[in-house]
Scaffold this active site. Structure first.
Site, mmCIF file in Angstrom:
data_model
loop_
_atom_site.group_PDB
_atom_site.id
_atom_site.type_symbol
_atom_site.label_atom_id
_atom_site.label_comp_id
_atom_site.label_asym_id
_atom_site.label_seq_id
_atom_site.Cartn_x
_atom_site.Cartn_y
_atom_site.Cartn_z
ATOM 1 C CB CYS A 1 -0.956 0.088 1.196
ATOM 2 S SG CYS A 1 -2.054 -1.306 1.319
ATOM 3 N NE ARG B 1 4.531 1.931 -0.006
ATOM 4 C CZ ARG B 1 5.559 1.675 0.777
ATOM 5 N NH1 ARG B 1 6.778 1.879 0.339
ATOM 6 N NH2 ARG B 1 5.382 1.236 2.001
ATOM 7 C CD1 TRP C 1 0.150 -6.526 -2.765
ATOM 8 C CD2 TRP C 1 -0.144 -6.956 -0.600
ATOM 9 N NE1 TRP C 1 0.539 -7.830 -2.534
ATOM 10 C CE2 TRP C 1 0.371 -8.117 -1.224
ATOM 11 C CE3 TRP C 1 -0.400 -6.995 0.776
ATOM 12 C CZ2 TRP C 1 0.635 -9.282 -0.515
ATOM 13 C CZ3 TRP C 1 -0.147 -8.159 1.477
ATOM 14 C CH2 TRP C 1 0.363 -9.288 0.822
ATOM 15 C CG ASN D 1 1.509 0.893 4.201
ATOM 16 O OD1 ASN D 1 1.240 -0.292 4.062
ATOM 17 N ND2 ASN D 1 2.735 1.345 4.182
ATOM 18 N N GLY D 2 -0.641 -0.746 6.426
ATOM 19 C CA GLY D 2 -0.267 -1.513 7.624
ATOM 20 C C GLY D 2 -1.395 -2.450 8.007
ATOM 21 C CD GLU E 1 17.538 -12.522 -7.226
ATOM 22 O OE1 GLU E 1 17.074 -13.022 -6.199
ATOM 23 O OE2 GLU E 1 17.102 -11.453 -7.707
ATOM 24 C CE LYS F 1 14.009 -10.748 -9.343
ATOM 25 N NZ LYS F 1 14.788 -10.544 -8.183
ATOM 26 C CD GLU G 1 10.163 -11.484 -7.651
ATOM 27 O OE1 GLU G 1 11.275 -11.457 -8.215
ATOM 28 O OE2 GLU G 1 9.785 -10.628 -6.850
ATOM 29 C CG HIS H 1 21.451 -35.905 -2.473
ATOM 30 N ND1 HIS H 1 21.930 -37.088 -1.958
ATOM 31 C CD2 HIS H 1 22.533 -35.184 -2.822
ATOM 32 C CE1 HIS H 1 23.252 -37.067 -1.977
ATOM 33 N NE2 HIS H 1 23.642 -35.918 -2.501
ATOM 34 C CE LYS I 1 11.437 -2.591 -5.399
ATOM 35 N NZ LYS I 1 12.106 -3.693 -6.076
#
Ligand code: F6R
Length: 619
Positions: free
Chosen positions: A2, A27, A74, A100-101, A491, A495, A498, A514, A614
């Site tokens: 948010c 955000r 969000w 936001n929160g 990574e 990427k 995502e 394994h 983000k």
């Protein structure tokens, strides 16, 4: 998670709010809304979906007024829809709040408010705030907000307006970011600096439990008991162009392209006469000499940077080092004490779990070092020492330049500690510095090669899409590597998943037999990081094992490697020759670009992938 914004001044609030929300959309982007004091009423519009839906609608029926608040969401409590979108109003429609929160005790507060006659319309936790402000309001918005805040448990950054006090916007924060943009005849509240950069380069960073009132002419900050707090604005050196696409199709591509220059700047700033300088760092040299172990704590991409850091620190500083994801660290009984340097890595500096991990480490007596990108962020402020990555604003949700900047700081820290603790001979340290200085140019060349319109990585992505449909959507990716490039395998996979929503896993190549090797048939595409290194031969064996079972291989190799070509590899990507230690900085470039091109082939929203945001300021 948010983005919030508040404005008061002479401009049309709608325009300022929408421009600010555009810069904050990274955000959260499942819904957006604005509320503006328009004459004798609050005029509000909120819409489910991307911000552009709200912008389009407001362009046909604009809202007048010069004071307002805005939000890009969000979702946490309540599905993304018009009703759950912010701002939220009280029963009278005079008070509007963006938040936001997460308010953890909202159910209990809501129950009491309903009992007292308040009417709720949404499923959000946020809606209790305007109702609480309404309950406490006796002609002074700041006081009513302060009384409401005293009842809240959880995290918040809020901005509040009241129709009867059109000369102010009131804000407050606790564990969610909020800054004040200080202008001339106008002032701003925002979750992050880029939201105000079009108008001012002076900002005030707020601390937890501070209540702020902005008017056209001034800014006043108080604590929850009403005591005034003196805060000075800080100048921002960022340029607004850094928060714009500047001709690139996506922020992600722009940020990938910037990495060579970011690295160059970091080295120019930090390597002075062959010595590492961390001028902002408040931890003393003597402390750095006495630590017996290092804990690195982070989430996501920052965690992968930390994993790479472990390889270098153990090899060159000879100090035991472990890496934890913040959400695990904070709920374990982590063995950190005053002899442990705890490094918290965070681009945003606001990730809730990383912040909580930092506090946990401090509670246990550890010295904490933040590696952060966002200036004045919570982790930067609360750590005993901070090293800034100075990568500039990162807007794309998928982190790229912040990652290589974090890696760069780990290299510099390794060189710094190795020199300070004399863990490797001085000539070796000098040789490391010389090698490191070659990387920015090599990186720029590499990016240039694989960013051109017709490049092989883009062609491989096209080929993958064709294959994916041919195999009835059963194809997916595995990423394998060893040693210091193993975190890059993680990574690369992160990427890809995502932004392209294709299943992808990163493994240490030695672990294949394994378990994961059972997955290999003709479906997976296996990205093998097989650059020249001490484990090169082992990687070749892994490649053979995959080929023998029908897997499709993309190998990332050192340029000029002819041996690899005898391995019947399907697709090859070359990176320039560099000491193995620094190879992660180059290897990650094709990994980022592969993810980017695959997502582009599939036509996804690269900068704003679904379900993500983000800055993860909720647990
Ligand atoms: C991945 C990504 C996330 C972040 C993670 C930590 O591309 O962006 O995995 O790395 O959420 O965020 P920061 O570094 O802000 O703590």
């Amino acid at each position: 998670m948010c983005g919030i914004i508040g404005y008061i001044g002479e401009r049309k609030a709608q325009e300022v709010l929408l421009r600010g929300l555009t810069r904050l959309e990274y955000r959260g982007y499942d819904s957006a809304g604005v509320a503006v004091i328009d004459g004798d009423r609050i005029n509000m519009l909120k819409r489910q979906g991307k911000l552009r839906i709200l912008i389009n609608e407001l362009s046909t029926k604009p809202i007048a007024g010069t004071v307002g608040v805005g939000h890009t969401r969000w979702a946490t409590h309540g599905v993304p829809n018009d009703i759950n979108a912010h701002p939220h109003l009280d029963c009278t429609g005079k008070i509007a709040v963006v938040h936001n929160g997460i308010i953890e005790n909202y159910l209990e507060l809501k129950k009491n408010l309903i009992r007292e006659g308040h009417k709720f319309v949404s499923e959000t936790d946020t809606e209790i705030i305007p109702h609480l402000v309404e309950k406490f309001y006796k002609g002074n918005l700041e006081k009513a907000v302060t009384s409401a805040l005293k009842l809240l448990k959880g995290s918040y950054a809020i901005a509040v307006i009241h129709k009867d006090e059109p000369d102010k916007v009131v804000g407050a924060r606790c564990d969610s970011p909020l800054i004040v943009g200080v202008g001339k005849g106008e002032n701003f509240l925002a979750s992050d600096v880029p939201a105000v950069l079009d108008y001012t380069k002076e900002v005030i960073y707020l601390e937890n439990h501070e209540v702020i009132t902005i008017t056209k002419k001034g800014v006043s900050v108080k604590d929850l008991s009403g005591r005034a707090i003196n805060k000075k604005p800080c100048p921002i050196s960022w340029d607004i162009s850094q928060a714009e696409k500047c001709g690139h199709q996506h922020f992600m591509l722009k940020e990938i392209s910037e990495q060579g220059d970011v690295l160059k700047k970091i080295l120019e700033e930090r390597l002075l006469k062959g010595k590492v300088s961390f001028e902002e760092l408040k931890i003393k040299e003597n402390d750095f000499k006495r630590f017996k172990k290092i804990a690195i704590v982070a989430c996501g991409t920052a965690y992968h940077a930390g994993m790479t850091g472990k390889y270098m620190l153990e090899e060159y500083v000879k100090i035991p080092c472990w890496v934890d994801t913040s959400s695990e660290f904070r709920y374990r009984d982590p063995m950190v004490d005053r002899d442990t340097l705890t490094i918290i890595v965070s681009q945003s500096g606001e990730t809730a779990d990383s912040l909580a991990a930092l506090r946990e480490a401090k509670k246990r007596g550890a010295k904490t070092l933040g590696i952060c990108n966002v200036l004045g962020s919570s982790i930067a402020r609360e750590s005993d020492g901070v090293i800034y990555t100075h990568a500039g604003p990162e807007i794309a949700v998928a982190s790229t330049k912040a990652y290589t900047a974090q890696l760069a700081i780990f290299y510099l820290l390794t060189i710094y500690l190795a020199a300070l603790r004399k863990s490797v001979p001085a000539p070796k340290v000098r040789a490391l510095v010389r090698e490191f200085k070659k990387v920015p140019d090599l990186m720029n060349d590499l990016i240039f090669e694989y960013r051109s319109d017709y490049n092989i990585i883009a062609a491989y992505a096209q080929e993958f899409k064709r294959y994916y449909f041919e195999k009835h959507n059963k194809s997916y990716f595995l990423y394998l590597a060893r040693n210091i490039n193993y975190p890059n395998a993680m990574e690369g996979a992160l990427k890809l998943k995502e932004i392209s929503y294709i299943s992808a896993e990163g493994y240490p190549a030695g672990e294949m037999k394994h378990g994961p090797i059972a997955l290999i048939d003709e479906n997976p595409w296996v990205v093998c990081i097989a650059v020249k290194s001490k484990t090169y031969d082992k990687m070749l064996s892994n490649i053979q094992e995959i080929k023998a079972r029908g897997g499709i291989i993309i190998a990332i190799v050192t340029e000029g490697d002819r041996e690899i070509l005898h391995n019947n590899i399907n697709y090859v990507i070359e990176i320039p020759k560099i000491n193995e230690l620094f190879s992660p900085l180059l290897v990650v470039i094709p990994l980022q670009l592969l993810a980017y091109y695959v997502a582009r082939e599939f036509g996804y929203d690269i900068d704003q992938p679904r379900n993500l945001a983000k800055s993860v300021t909720v647990e």
